[in-house]
Design an enzyme around this catalytic site. Structure first.
Site, mmCIF file in Angstrom:
data_model
loop_
_atom_site.group_PDB
_atom_site.id
_atom_site.type_symbol
_atom_site.label_atom_id
_atom_site.label_comp_id
_atom_site.label_asym_id
_atom_site.label_seq_id
_atom_site.Cartn_x
_atom_site.Cartn_y
_atom_site.Cartn_z
ATOM 1 C CG ASP A 16 -1.756 -1.245 1.353
ATOM 2 O OD1 ASP A 16 -2.101 -1.848 0.328
ATOM 3 O OD2 ASP A 16 -2.051 -1.646 2.502
ATOM 4 C CD GLU A 189 -8.618 -3.329 -1.844
ATOM 5 O OE1 GLU A 189 -9.344 -3.648 -0.894
ATOM 6 O OE2 GLU A 189 -7.496 -3.846 -2.057
#
Length: 316
Positions: A16, A189
């Site tokens: 991430d 997402e």
């Protein structure tokens, strides 16, 4: 002496990844378990070697004690904000929220970070991001609605300040295509905004992060539109960035964008896995330059092999 080339990955593990450029300094955040860490560097290709500081540690218990994921640092009206996902460690997806920290210092390594609580989203969710448009601040997140056919979808809302939403949470993308439903769940997402050429490109991650087929999708809107109107967004029916079996790059996604030090080049920041079915624990941070198509849309190309020698960003 500064090297003129580098190889991916930059940070392993490095899930991430998020890079924010402020004047001549780059800031980096990645998912780091139960804490928030921030790197800073004058160069992008060696950002992982820069000064690093732990800014926040999760409490032993409470609503934000576990599953600290996907931190992003942003600067709004001269103040720094960090958005991150967390939950109570008990309720799984239904207790996930996006939390906010604030720092008024010019240097985010100075002064104290103040907890502003969690964003008042309509649904439990994760991967909150912000962008400014026509003088207003907007929040986009992956929310868990009451929809049995998919896991998470993208919602947008206007903000009255950097930690408070006002008005409805509007659904702008849900998993529809097979490439958004790989790995056992249907997922949208990791939204992130790229503004260029009088257009808004909302790039997001699709399918499960542990699947080889985790990839990037894209929504496009004109910059003169009402971004709260779901009809304003056009969804590309194919991934805009996906695995390369030839280059041994799997599950490329959860990205960010930044520029070279001299501002002439655009770079995508993302994580990927170097082996098929390698699992989410093997996600590593990579960067590569991207270009633009004649119609003004971004062209991310293919994820580069870790053996590829890459020229450092212009101006390093």
């Amino acid at each position: 002496m500064m090297k003129d080339t580098f190889h991916n990955p930059l940070l392993d593990p490095g899930a991430d990844p998020w890079v924010y450029k402020d004047y001549d300094t780059y800031y980096l955040m990645v998912t780091r378990g139960t804490k928030l860490e921030l790197w800073k560097s004058k160069t992008l290709s060696e950002i992982h070697k820069g000064e690093c500081q732990t800014l926040w540690n999760a409490p032993a218990e409470g609503i934000n004690c576990a599953n600290i994921w996907a931190p992003e640092i942003h600067k709004v009206n001269g103040k720094w904000y960090i958005y991150f996902t967390a939950n109570d460690g008990l309720g799984d997806d239904q207790t996930r929220k996006v939390f906010v920290l604030e720092n008024p210092s010019a240097d985010p390594f100075e002064d104290k970070w103040v907890e502003k609580g969690f964003v008042n989203t309509e649904y439990p969710g994760l991967d909150g991001t912000i962008f400014q448009h026509k003088g207003d601040l907007y929040f986009v997140y992956a929310g868990y609605g009451n929809f049995p056919e998919y896991g998470s979808a993208l919602y947008i809302a206007k903000m009255e300040n950097p930690w408070t939403l006002t008005g409805p949470n509007v659904l702008i993308s849900k998993p529809e295509y097979e490439w958004e439903k790989q790995g056992g769940m249907a997922i949208n997402e990791g939204p992130v905004m790229l503004q260029r050429n009088h257009k808004l490109f909302l790039v997001y991650s699709a399918s499960t992060t542990w699947s080889d087929d985790y990839c990037l999708g894209m929504l496009t809107a004109s910059d003169d539109t009402d971004v709260i109107n779901p009809e304003a967004w056009y969804k590309t029916n194919q991934p805009v960035f996906k695995k390369s079996i030839e280059n041994e790059v799997y599950a490329p996604g959860h990205n960010g964008f930044t520029k070279s030090p001299d501002g002439t080049e655009d770079w995508i920041v993302y994580h990927a896995i170097s082996e098929s079915n390698g699992g989410s624990q093997k996600r590593s941070m990579r960067i590569q330059k991207f270009t633009w198509n004649s119609d003004g849309t971004p062209n991310f190309g293919n994820p580069l092999a870790t053996s590829t020698t890459i020229k450092v960003p212009s101006g390093e």
